[in-house]
Design a protein around this motif. Sequence first.
Motif, mmCIF file in Angstrom:
data_model
loop_
_atom_site.group_PDB
_atom_site.id
_atom_site.type_symbol
_atom_site.label_atom_id
_atom_site.label_comp_id
_atom_site.label_asym_id
_atom_site.label_seq_id
_atom_site.Cartn_x
_atom_site.Cartn_y
_atom_site.Cartn_z
ATOM 1 N N ALA A 111 -39.344 1.245 11.915
ATOM 2 C CA ALA A 111 -40.449 0.493 11.323
ATOM 3 C C ALA A 111 -41.715 1.323 11.485
ATOM 4 O O ALA A 111 -41.706 2.383 12.131
ATOM 5 C CB ALA A 111 -40.617 -0.873 11.996
ATOM 6 N N ALA A 112 -42.792 0.837 10.903
ATOM 7 C CA ALA A 112 -44.060 1.565 10.957
ATOM 8 C C ALA A 112 -44.716 1.493 12.330
ATOM 9 O O ALA A 112 -45.732 2.147 12.573
ATOM 10 C CB ALA A 112 -45.020 1.028 9.902
ATOM 11 N N ARG A 155 -48.925 1.122 9.918
ATOM 12 C CA ARG A 155 -48.947 0.023 8.961
ATOM 13 C C ARG A 155 -50.122 0.088 7.995
ATOM 14 O O ARG A 155 -49.978 -0.235 6.803
ATOM 15 C CB ARG A 155 -48.941 -1.317 9.712
ATOM 16 C CG ARG A 155 -47.559 -1.692 10.225
ATOM 17 C CD ARG A 155 -47.568 -2.950 11.061
ATOM 18 N NE ARG A 155 -48.122 -2.707 12.389
ATOM 19 C CZ ARG A 155 -48.133 -3.606 13.366
ATOM 20 N NH1 ARG A 155 -47.616 -4.817 13.157
ATOM 21 N NH2 ARG A 155 -48.632 -3.318 14.546
ATOM 22 N N ALA A 156 -51.278 0.530 8.450
ATOM 23 C CA ALA A 156 -52.445 0.580 7.569
ATOM 24 C C ALA A 156 -52.314 1.655 6.493
ATOM 25 O O ALA A 156 -53.011 1.600 5.473
ATOM 26 C CB ALA A 156 -53.712 0.821 8.387
ATOM 27 N N ARG A 157 -51.431 2.614 6.690
ATOM 28 C CA ARG A 157 -51.303 3.729 5.748
ATOM 29 C C ARG A 157 -50.067 3.631 4.856
ATOM 30 O O ARG A 157 -49.819 4.523 4.035
ATOM 31 C CB ARG A 157 -51.275 5.058 6.515
ATOM 32 C CG ARG A 157 -52.574 5.350 7.260
ATOM 33 C CD ARG A 157 -52.602 6.777 7.739
ATOM 34 N NE ARG A 157 -52.420 7.699 6.613
ATOM 35 C CZ ARG A 157 -51.944 8.943 6.738
ATOM 36 N NH1 ARG A 157 -51.595 9.404 7.937
ATOM 37 N NH2 ARG A 157 -51.802 9.711 5.679
ATOM 38 N N LEU A 158 -49.301 2.574 4.996
ATOM 39 C CA LEU A 158 -48.077 2.447 4.209
ATOM 40 C C LEU A 158 -48.323 2.502 2.699
ATOM 41 O O LEU A 158 -47.497 3.078 1.966
ATOM 42 C CB LEU A 158 -47.347 1.153 4.580
ATOM 43 C CG LEU A 158 -46.765 1.120 5.997
ATOM 44 C CD1 LEU A 158 -46.171 -0.244 6.297
ATOM 45 C CD2 LEU A 158 -45.705 2.207 6.175
ATOM 46 N N PRO A 159 -49.426 1.947 2.173
ATOM 47 C CA PRO A 159 -49.655 2.033 0.727
ATOM 48 C C PRO A 159 -49.797 3.468 0.217
ATOM 49 O O PRO A 159 -49.697 3.700 -0.996
ATOM 50 C CB PRO A 159 -50.957 1.248 0.525
ATOM 51 C CG PRO A 159 -51.006 0.292 1.668
ATOM 52 C CD PRO A 159 -50.418 1.056 2.821
ATOM 53 N N ALA A 204 -41.542 -2.589 4.924
ATOM 54 C CA ALA A 204 -41.067 -2.587 3.541
ATOM 55 C C ALA A 204 -42.097 -3.205 2.596
ATOM 56 O O ALA A 204 -42.301 -2.718 1.478
ATOM 57 C CB ALA A 204 -39.740 -3.331 3.441
ATOM 58 N N ALA A 205 -42.763 -4.268 3.052
ATOM 59 C CA ALA A 205 -43.759 -4.922 2.204
ATOM 60 C C ALA A 205 -44.975 -4.027 1.974
ATOM 61 O O ALA A 205 -45.649 -4.136 0.943
ATOM 62 C CB ALA A 205 -44.195 -6.241 2.837
ATOM 63 N N LYS A 246 -37.597 -1.217 -0.836
ATOM 64 C CA LYS A 246 -36.527 -2.202 -0.754
ATOM 65 C C LYS A 246 -36.050 -2.307 0.692
ATOM 66 O O LYS A 246 -35.940 -1.295 1.384
ATOM 67 C CB LYS A 246 -35.363 -1.792 -1.663
ATOM 68 C CG LYS A 246 -34.184 -2.756 -1.646
ATOM 69 C CD LYS A 246 -33.064 -2.261 -2.551
ATOM 70 C CE LYS A 246 -31.870 -3.212 -2.532
ATOM 71 N NZ LYS A 246 -30.754 -2.709 -3.388
ATOM 72 N N LEU A 247 -35.770 -3.524 1.140
ATOM 73 C CA LEU A 247 -35.259 -3.761 2.490
ATOM 74 C C LEU A 247 -33.880 -4.394 2.404
ATOM 75 O O LEU A 247 -33.683 -5.379 1.698
ATOM 76 C CB LEU A 247 -36.198 -4.684 3.258
ATOM 77 C CG LEU A 247 -35.718 -5.183 4.631
ATOM 78 C CD1 LEU A 247 -35.576 -4.028 5.611
ATOM 79 C CD2 LEU A 247 -36.663 -6.250 5.183
#
Length: 257
Positions: free
Chosen positions: A120-121, A191-195, A221-222, A228-229
């Motif tokens: 996970a992130a 998490r803040a950089r996932l986009p 994933a979101a 896709k998860l």
Amino acid sequence: MEVAHSLGGLPCLSLGTGPPLIVLLFTPQAAVPAGWGRRYLMRLVKPFTEHFTVHALTRRPGLPPDTTMADLAAHYAGGIEAAFTGPVHVLGLSTGGSLALQLAADHPGLVARLVLGGTAAAPGPICERANRAYVERARRGRRPSPPLADLVTESPIGRTLVAALAWLADGRGDHTDGATMLNAEIGFDLRARLPEITAPTLLIQGQKDLAYPLELARQTAAGIPGAKLIVYPGRSHGATFTDPRFAADALTFLRSP
């Protein structure tokens, strides 16, 4: 036949035929795994070798103890850039998945498709605690792996057994480089950089993963556009990778147009 060599300056085990697939995972030493570690790696990647040339990359030894996940991503990116002329598929497992996420965010041009397994992130609290204990023990010259038993099972008896086996497996080797990699994951949170991740991404997670709880996997994933998860009900952290569905699901994604 597997070949141990240097790929772009990084220790690497390569096998199979077809386009390249980079595999990132945690190894106690900054070297191609040997013995039980080699056998376990071969079991994980064998299904992929029918369609890809698998390159299991590890880090060069002697990295500074305060190396960050971003430092590691740059380290691996240099090796990948030196060895290949275009983007490559990447499979990241567990702590190797943390590294793969950082690589995809920091060096998007290097990653064509991204498959993440049991990661996970950000690591969960049990993983953070186990990583800290591993690093402390390794840097004091003790066999470091017993605390990682907490990631395997919630059963006290099971943890005791796994910890004893991990202690035996550690042997008398130097785990300083392993501690450097796990130390980089302490406090890791992407998490803040996932986009910013542009590669098509598949995350496969066990419902009962203690290291990277399912809620963190869902957030990961979101946060990645179009990701896709897939969740395996009842599966623990390690059982996700060895589930017979894992390679099939990953290959379907990696080979899709």
